[in-house]
Design a protein around this motif. Structure first.
Motif, PDB file in Angstrom:
ATOM      1  N   ARG A  48       0.551  -1.042  -0.007  1.00 31.55           N
ATOM      2  CA  ARG A  48      -0.188  -0.443   0.131  1.00 31.55           C
ATOM      3  C   ARG A  48       0.790   1.199   0.284  1.00 31.55           C
ATOM      4  O   ARG A  48       0.587   2.122  -0.628  1.00 31.55           O
ATOM      5  CB  ARG A  48      -1.016  -0.084   1.136  1.00 31.55           C
ATOM      6  CG  ARG A  48      -2.170  -0.928   1.210  1.00 31.55           C
ATOM      7  CD  ARG A  48      -3.335  -0.982   2.094  1.00 31.55           C
ATOM      8  NE  ARG A  48      -4.106  -0.120   2.027  1.00 31.55           N
ATOM      9  CZ  ARG A  48      -5.456   0.046   1.073  1.00 31.55           C
ATOM     10  NH1 ARG A  48      -5.138  -1.167  -0.037  1.00 31.55           N
ATOM     11  NH2 ARG A  48      -6.247   0.798   0.800  1.00 31.55           N
ATOM     12  N   HIS A  52       0.689   3.752  -2.863  1.00 33.99           N
ATOM     13  CA  HIS A  52       0.176   5.677  -2.755  1.00 33.99           C
ATOM     14  C   HIS A  52      -0.737   5.411  -1.863  1.00 33.99           C
ATOM     15  O   HIS A  52      -1.700   5.939  -1.865  1.00 33.99           O
ATOM     16  CB  HIS A  52       0.970   6.315  -3.237  1.00 33.99           C
ATOM     17  CG  HIS A  52       2.196   6.706  -4.600  1.00 33.99           C
ATOM     18  ND1 HIS A  52       3.193   7.371  -2.833  1.00 33.99           N
ATOM     19  CD2 HIS A  52       2.667   5.994  -4.813  1.00 33.99           C
ATOM     20  CE1 HIS A  52       4.818   7.029  -3.779  1.00 33.99           C
ATOM     21  NE2 HIS A  52       3.740   6.431  -4.887  1.00 33.99           N
ATOM     22  N   GLU A  53      -1.495   4.476  -1.986  1.00 37.51           N
ATOM     23  CA  GLU A  53      -2.885   4.312  -0.716  1.00 37.51           C
ATOM     24  C   GLU A  53      -2.380   4.163   0.591  1.00 37.51           C
ATOM     25  O   GLU A  53      -1.484   4.172   1.034  1.00 37.51           O
ATOM     26  CB  GLU A  53      -2.898   3.006  -1.160  1.00 37.51           C
ATOM     27  CG  GLU A  53      -3.291   2.682  -2.519  1.00 37.51           C
ATOM     28  CD  GLU A  53      -3.697   1.007  -3.072  1.00 37.51           C
ATOM     29  OE1 GLU A  53      -3.852   0.867  -4.192  1.00 37.51           O
ATOM     30  OE2 GLU A  53      -3.621   0.418  -2.046  1.00 37.51           O
ATOM     31  N   ARG A  54      -3.546   4.660   1.231  1.00 34.82           N
ATOM     32  CA  ARG A  54      -4.026   5.155   2.481  1.00 34.82           C
ATOM     33  C   ARG A  54      -4.189   3.464   3.196  1.00 34.82           C
ATOM     34  O   ARG A  54      -4.615   2.548   2.494  1.00 34.82           O
ATOM     35  CB  ARG A  54      -5.135   5.953   2.552  1.00 34.82           C
ATOM     36  CG  ARG A  54      -5.108   7.516   2.521  1.00 34.82           C
ATOM     37  CD  ARG A  54      -6.428   8.152   2.430  1.00 34.82           C
ATOM     38  NE  ARG A  54      -6.786   7.783   3.929  1.00 34.82           N
ATOM     39  CZ  ARG A  54      -7.883   9.350   4.568  1.00 34.82           C
ATOM     40  NH1 ARG A  54      -8.651   9.314   4.065  1.00 34.82           N
ATOM     41  NH2 ARG A  54      -7.824   8.913   5.832  1.00 34.82           N
ATOM     42  N   PRO A  55      -3.692   3.564   4.397  1.00 37.19           N
ATOM     43  CA  PRO A  55      -4.073   2.159   5.083  1.00 37.19           C
ATOM     44  C   PRO A  55      -5.270   2.053   5.578  1.00 37.19           C
ATOM     45  O   PRO A  55      -6.178   3.326   5.573  1.00 37.19           O
ATOM     46  CB  PRO A  55      -3.239   2.500   6.232  1.00 37.19           C
ATOM     47  CG  PRO A  55      -3.420   3.985   6.774  1.00 37.19           C
ATOM     48  CD  PRO A  55      -3.115   4.551   5.118  1.00 37.19           C
ATOM     49  N   ARG A  56      -5.564   0.430   5.614  1.00 38.23           N
ATOM     50  CA  ARG A  56      -6.819   0.217   5.904  1.00 38.23           C
ATOM     51  C   ARG A  56      -7.678   0.115   7.292  1.00 38.23           C
ATOM     52  O   ARG A  56      -8.003   0.318   7.741  1.00 38.23           O
ATOM     53  CB  ARG A  56      -7.275  -0.562   5.257  1.00 38.23           C
ATOM     54  CG  ARG A  56      -7.433  -0.599   4.374  1.00 38.23           C
ATOM     55  CD  ARG A  56      -7.226  -2.583   3.454  1.00 38.23           C
ATOM     56  NE  ARG A  56      -5.998  -2.808   3.466  1.00 38.23           N
ATOM     57  CZ  ARG A  56      -5.614  -4.445   3.440  1.00 38.23           C
ATOM     58  NH1 ARG A  56      -6.753  -5.279   2.280  1.00 38.23           N
ATOM     59  NH2 ARG A  56      -4.611  -4.444   3.311  1.00 38.23           N
ATOM     60  N   ARG A  58      -5.143   0.611  11.942  1.00 39.42           N
ATOM     61  CA  ARG A  58      -4.239   1.463  12.361  1.00 39.42           C
ATOM     62  C   ARG A  58      -3.121   0.181  12.257  1.00 39.42           C
ATOM     63  O   ARG A  58      -2.013   1.332  11.883  1.00 39.42           O
ATOM     64  CB  ARG A  58      -4.927   0.730  13.662  1.00 39.42           C
ATOM     65  CG  ARG A  58      -3.729   2.069  14.746  1.00 39.42           C
ATOM     66  CD  ARG A  58      -4.205   2.267  16.211  1.00 39.42           C
ATOM     67  NE  ARG A  58      -5.153   3.200  16.458  1.00 39.42           N
ATOM     68  CZ  ARG A  58      -6.216   4.044  17.445  1.00 39.42           C
ATOM     69  NH1 ARG A  58      -6.195   2.978  18.412  1.00 39.42           N
ATOM     70  NH2 ARG A  58      -7.199   4.382  17.141  1.00 39.42           N
ATOM     71  N   GLU A  60      -1.443  -1.364  10.012  1.00 36.32           N
ATOM     72  CA  GLU A  60      -1.491  -1.471   8.156  1.00 36.32           C
ATOM     73  C   GLU A  60      -0.842  -0.276   8.507  1.00 36.32           C
ATOM     74  O   GLU A  60       0.101   0.197   7.778  1.00 36.32           O
ATOM     75  CB  GLU A  60      -2.480  -1.224   7.663  1.00 36.32           C
ATOM     76  CG  GLU A  60      -2.266  -1.523   6.303  1.00 36.32           C
ATOM     77  CD  GLU A  60      -2.792  -1.832   4.890  1.00 36.32           C
ATOM     78  OE1 GLU A  60      -3.134  -3.539   4.339  1.00 36.32           O
ATOM     79  OE2 GLU A  60      -3.822  -1.177   4.895  1.00 36.32           O
ATOM     80  N   ALA A  61      -1.457   0.967   8.881  1.00 35.86           N
ATOM     81  CA  ALA A  61      -1.171   2.845   8.859  1.00 35.86           C
ATOM     82  C   ALA A  61       0.818   2.525  10.148  1.00 35.86           C
ATOM     83  O   ALA A  61       1.563   3.231   9.215  1.00 35.86           O
ATOM     84  CB  ALA A  61      -2.004   3.549   9.821  1.00 35.86           C
TER      85      ALA A  61
END
Length: 290
Positions: A48, A52-56, A58, A60-61
């Motif tokens: 991700r 350049h995708e937003r994490p799904r 917490r 993953e972030a």
């Protein structure tokens, strides 16, 4: 350590290597296997970031942040060690202590004449073997040495695995020293010296004390993999010289970045300066211990 996962630090290293490989920012560095060897959730976090995708989630972030923070260290650290191996005459043995998700036996053709011993905890090694199923080593031979470090001496396990004390050995001690006590570091270096023929080489990483390192230490002291030891270059040199190793090079993260043609940002300089790669050759004699 969980039975179905590698150690947390092994994942962090592979995540940083996967990003460094994808971005090709460090000349001479390639690790096309780092992404494959990761646990599925950590691999998804890295993918991700690359898209350049937003994490799904917490988690993953958090893993995405860790991967980005680890990348500047892992690229230059890995290629520095790789170059230290390439400088050796063919036919050396390679011992990777705390091998984690290391892929050198699969990606370095310079190991085609070398027997590689990957030493790690049984749980971490079992996971690695599952992830590497179907991959063919480019090393002459790859031997997996499972060691429960709390119950068994590494030197005994290596002897059973066929490690030869009359053949030069390259010892990779990467990402381990920080997690050991000073006594454990000394015992590990003693074991390497005792099993080293003249012409052997140690390639290790360690950390100096810093503001960022103190923050990391406070965080990890609450985890199962706490940071225990920091060393100055002088202290590291003394530990090695007491055991017959002579330092060839010792570069921190900023020095490595400039060496490999990378201009570190201000944040990189703050974050990687404390992290060292030291390369030392074994001369076959031990200095008198104080």
């Amino acid at each position: 350590m969980q039975a179905d996962r590698p150690s947390r630090t092994a994942s962090f290293v592979a995540m940083g290597r996967a990003l460094a490989h994808a971005h090709a920012a460090v000349p001479g560095f390639r690790d096309p296997f780092a992404l494959q060897l990761l646990p599925e959730d950590d691999r998804a976090a890295v993918e991700r970031v690359l898209r350049h995708e937003r994490p799904r989630t917490r988690r993953e972030a958090t893993m995405g942040i860790v991967a980005r923070a680890t990348e500047p260290i892992m690229g230059t650290r890995t290629v520095e060690i790789d170059e230290g191996l390439r400088a050796l005459a063919p036919g050396f043995q390679l011992v990777i202590l705390g091998a984690g998700l290391d892929a050198r036996a699969y990606r370095m053709p310079e190991l085609s004449t070398s027997v590689v011993f990957e030493v790690d905890h049984p749980a971490s090694q079992a996971f690695k073997l599952r992830q590497a199923a179907g991959l063919r080593p480019v090393a002459r031979e790859l031997r997996h040495v499972s060691v429960d470090f709390a119950r068994e001496r590494v030197e005994d396990a290596l002897a059973r695995a066929g490690h030869a004390t009359n053949v030069p050995t390259a010892w990779i001690f990467e990402g381990v020293i920080t997690y050991l006590t000073r006594s454990e570091i000394g015992s590990s270096l003693d074991a390497m010296a005792q099993r080293s023929a003249p012409g052997s080489r140690l390639l290790a990483t360690y950390n100096e004390q810093s503001v960022l390192r103190r923050v990391f230490s406070r965080v990890t002291m609450r985890s199962s993999e706490p940071h225990r030891t920091t060393l100055t270059p002088g202290e590291m040199r003394a530990l090695l010289e007491q055991r017959g190793f002579v330092v060839c090079s010792d570069r921190d993260g900023v020095q490595r970045a400039y060496r490999w043609g990378i201009r570190p940002t201000a944040m990189d300089r703050f974050g990687v300066r404390f992290h060292h790669v030291v390369i030392a050759d074994y001369l076959g004699t031990r200095a008198t211990r104080a």
